[in-house]
Every structure is written in C-alpha cells, then in structure tokens.
Write an enzyme that holds these catalytic residues in place. Structure first.
Site, short mmCIF file in Angstrom:
data_model
loop_
_atom_site.label_atom_id
_atom_site.label_comp_id
_atom_site.label_asym_id
_atom_site.label_seq_id
_atom_site.Cartn_x
_atom_site.Cartn_y
_atom_site.Cartn_z
N ASP A 66 42.29 -36.03 19.40
CA ASP A 66 43.48 -36.66 20.21
C ASP A 66 44.71 -36.13 19.51
O ASP A 66 45.06 -36.17 18.15
CB ASP A 66 43.36 -38.22 20.14
CG ASP A 66 44.34 -38.51 21.31
OD1 ASP A 66 44.91 -37.82 22.24
OD2 ASP A 66 44.58 -39.90 21.28
N ASN A 121 46.97 -33.23 20.86
CA ASN A 121 47.33 -31.92 20.99
C ASN A 121 48.76 -31.71 21.74
O ASN A 121 49.55 -31.16 21.44
CB ASN A 121 46.43 -31.15 21.74
CG ASN A 121 44.96 -30.86 21.07
OD1 ASN A 121 45.06 -31.18 20.04
ND2 ASN A 121 44.21 -30.42 21.60
N ARG A 132 50.99 -34.23 22.01
CA ARG A 132 52.15 -34.84 21.25
C ARG A 132 52.55 -34.01 20.05
O ARG A 132 53.79 -33.80 19.57
CB ARG A 132 51.82 -36.08 20.50
CG ARG A 132 52.11 -37.45 21.50
CD ARG A 132 51.26 -38.63 21.09
NE ARG A 132 49.77 -38.60 21.31
CZ ARG A 132 49.02 -39.58 20.97
NH1 ARG A 132 49.31 -40.67 20.04
NH2 ARG A 132 47.67 -39.59 21.19
N TRP A 133 51.75 -33.22 19.54
CA TRP A 133 51.83 -32.18 18.43
C TRP A 133 52.75 -30.97 19.16
O TRP A 133 53.93 -30.61 18.61
CB TRP A 133 50.63 -31.56 18.00
CG TRP A 133 50.74 -30.44 16.83
CD1 TRP A 133 50.49 -30.77 15.63
CD2 TRP A 133 50.95 -28.99 17.07
NE1 TRP A 133 50.71 -29.58 14.89
CE2 TRP A 133 50.94 -28.46 15.86
CE3 TRP A 133 51.14 -28.42 18.24
CZ2 TRP A 133 51.28 -27.15 15.71
CZ3 TRP A 133 51.27 -26.88 18.01
CH2 TRP A 133 51.57 -26.45 16.81
N ARG A 176 52.45 -27.97 26.55
CA ARG A 176 51.04 -28.67 26.02
C ARG A 176 50.02 -27.48 25.66
O ARG A 176 48.99 -27.86 24.91
CB ARG A 176 50.71 -29.54 27.14
CG ARG A 176 51.43 -30.82 27.16
CD ARG A 176 50.90 -31.75 28.27
NE ARG A 176 49.76 -32.20 27.95
CZ ARG A 176 49.29 -33.25 27.49
NH1 ARG A 176 50.50 -33.83 26.85
NH2 ARG A 176 47.97 -33.62 27.16
N ASN A 223 38.90 -36.33 32.09
CA ASN A 223 39.71 -35.52 31.94
C ASN A 223 40.23 -34.98 33.41
O ASN A 223 41.15 -33.78 33.49
CB ASN A 223 39.46 -34.38 30.86
CG ASN A 223 39.97 -35.26 29.52
OD1 ASN A 223 39.17 -34.66 28.29
ND2 ASN A 223 40.61 -36.02 29.23
N ARG A 282 38.86 -41.09 14.90
CA ARG A 282 39.95 -40.55 16.26
C ARG A 282 41.07 -40.35 15.72
O ARG A 282 41.68 -41.07 14.70
CB ARG A 282 39.99 -41.90 17.00
CG ARG A 282 41.01 -41.51 18.31
CD ARG A 282 40.97 -42.30 19.45
NE ARG A 282 41.91 -41.84 20.49
CZ ARG A 282 41.77 -42.26 21.64
NH1 ARG A 282 40.60 -42.76 21.88
NH2 ARG A 282 42.36 -41.46 22.64
N ARG A 329 40.83 -46.56 20.07
CA ARG A 329 40.00 -46.88 21.00
C ARG A 329 38.90 -45.97 21.19
O ARG A 329 39.31 -44.66 20.66
CB ARG A 329 40.57 -47.20 22.41
CG ARG A 329 41.67 -46.08 22.81
CD ARG A 329 42.03 -46.24 24.25
NE ARG A 329 43.02 -45.02 24.77
CZ ARG A 329 44.21 -44.91 24.26
NH1 ARG A 329 44.75 -45.84 23.57
NH2 ARG A 329 44.93 -43.99 24.63
N LEU A 330 37.58 -46.08 21.68
CA LEU A 330 36.45 -45.06 21.88
C LEU A 330 36.74 -44.37 23.12
O LEU A 330 35.97 -43.22 23.08
CB LEU A 330 35.26 -45.64 21.66
CG LEU A 330 35.08 -46.61 20.31
CD1 LEU A 330 33.62 -47.27 20.35
CD2 LEU A 330 35.37 -45.60 19.14
N SER A 331 37.29 -44.67 24.00
CA SER A 331 37.56 -43.90 25.33
C SER A 331 36.46 -43.44 25.67
O SER A 331 36.18 -42.16 26.18
CB SER A 331 38.70 -42.55 24.91
OG SER A 331 39.64 -42.99 24.52
#
Length: 240
Positions: A25, A27, A29-30, A38, A73, A188, A194-196
C-alpha cells in the site's frame, strides 16, 4: 545498496517466518508526495516487488504472498487499472526468466481469468514454466478477496460433505493457499491498519505488522527489519 549489510540485519539465529504476506500500500501517496502521476508510483512499486522478492529468497523465507490486485480494485478508474495490468505484464515478461532460474514456484490466488486475454496468457505461461520448480513460493493475489474465497470453499464443501464433517481442516484444504505453509507474518505498508479482505482465515494466528513506510520505499532492509520484529515476538496460539 549491497546485500551484505541488509542480510546482516537478521541475526543468523533469528526465527524466520516460513510464510510472509504483504499488503503493498502507498504507491499513490508516494507519487503524490513527489508531484508525479499515480502511474509513476505503481512503477516504483514494481521495483519494490523485485527487491523484496529477491531479499525474501536470500533470507530463506519459504513463501511470499503479495496482494497485487484485490477484487475491490475494479472500482478504480479504468486508466489506473490499465496501468496496473501493464505493470503486471512488465513484471512477468522481465522477471519470469529469473524466477525459473532461481527455482521459484509461482502461484496465483484469485480469479485472474477475469483479466484481459493477453494478461491471462502471460500468467498461464508463468505458472506453467515454474510448475516443476521445487524452491520458494511466490504467490501473487490477483482479483482476490478473502470473503469470496471463503464463500466458494463453503459452497464446494456443502456439495460434498454433511455439515458435521466440515471442520477447520476441511476448510483449509479448500482454500487457495492450501499449497502454502501456514501464514506467519502479515505486513501492511503505508500506515493503514486494516486487512482489506486479504487472507482473513489464514491470518487468524499470524503476527501482524503495520509500518508507515510507503510501498515503493519498502525494500530488502525493511523486510529484514520486519523479520527481526517477528523473531522477537512470542507466539502463544491462545496458550500461556
């Protein structure tokens, strides 16, 4: 970065997890932090996949499972889904020869056949070319959701067995991870906790580790640190 100091971060006597799973998790925000699209974050994420898979093999981890594309997704914009599929194809085309050479067994969790035919063909080729390997497992979760996995397992068992014969072992034998060792460590990245909908059954007694590092910045050193944290934990499985 050389491999020697990375691997020395894990003491020789450390307890290694047999099976590590990662929710990759951060990518987007990076990329945003660097004023990039993105897609650039996802491309950097592929480089992190390459670094982490190599480090896991060097450490002797038996199985690595990566959450690459969840069943949720599909709600993302079509352009971003296209970018993700393009990177998946790029990874398979560029890294499959290395996986074959390194005796890695490629596995897929989820219904990847919903993807475009060219993606399916590449995944099928990767599975076929590594089917005879006997080394570590690299499992990629593609169009995967743990709730759907459990529901499908329940339906299959209900068709074959009376209710009194359906126990934990019967369910585990129907899960897509049945060829993998029990899950020891679930990581994560990006600070979310969270485990999503990822490996919900398998994570029942796994050690959970949530780190602030965004996925493109998570590499061999970060994996070594996570393994060291795992080695310092005491797993009781409900006992004292």
């Amino acid at each position: 970065m050389s491999s020697a100091p990375i691997l020395s971060a894990v003491p020789a006597a450390a307890v290694l997890p047999r099976h590590v799973a990662i929710i990759m998790d951060g990518n987007g925000r990076w990329a945003k932090a660097r004023h990039l699209p993105r897609a650039a974050g996802h491309k950097a994420g592929v480089e992190a996949v390459r670094a982490v898979t190599r480090a896991a093999r060097a450490m002797g981890i038996e199985a690595l499972t990566l959450y690459a594309f969840s069943s949720e997704n599909w709600r993302r914009p079509a352009e971003e889904i296209g970018d993700l599929m393009g990177l998946l194809k790029f990874f398979i085309r560029n890294d499959l020869a290395e996986l074959v050479r390194e005796n890695v067994r490629l596995r897929v969790l989820g219904d990847y056949r919903r993807f475009a035919p060219d993606v399916v063909a590449l995944v099928d080729d990767g599975l076929a070319r590594t089917a005879g390997n006997t080394g570590p497992i690299l499992a990629i979760a593609l169009n995967y959701g743990a709730q759907a996995e459990l529901a499908a397992a329940a339906r299959r068992l209900a068709e074959r067995l009376p209710p009194e014969r359906i126990d934990e072992a019967a369910i585990e034998a129907e899960l897509e991870t049945r060829e993998l060792p029990p899950l020891d460590l679930l990581i994560r990245t990006s600070g979310e906790q969270r485990l999503s909908n990822f490996l919900l059954w398998q994570a029942a007694y796994a050690e959970l580790l949530f780190v602030d590092t965004l996925w493109p910045d998570f590499g061999a050193a970060e994996l070594a640190q996570a393994v060291a944290v795992f080695g310092g934990r005491q797993r009781r499985y409900g006992g004292l």
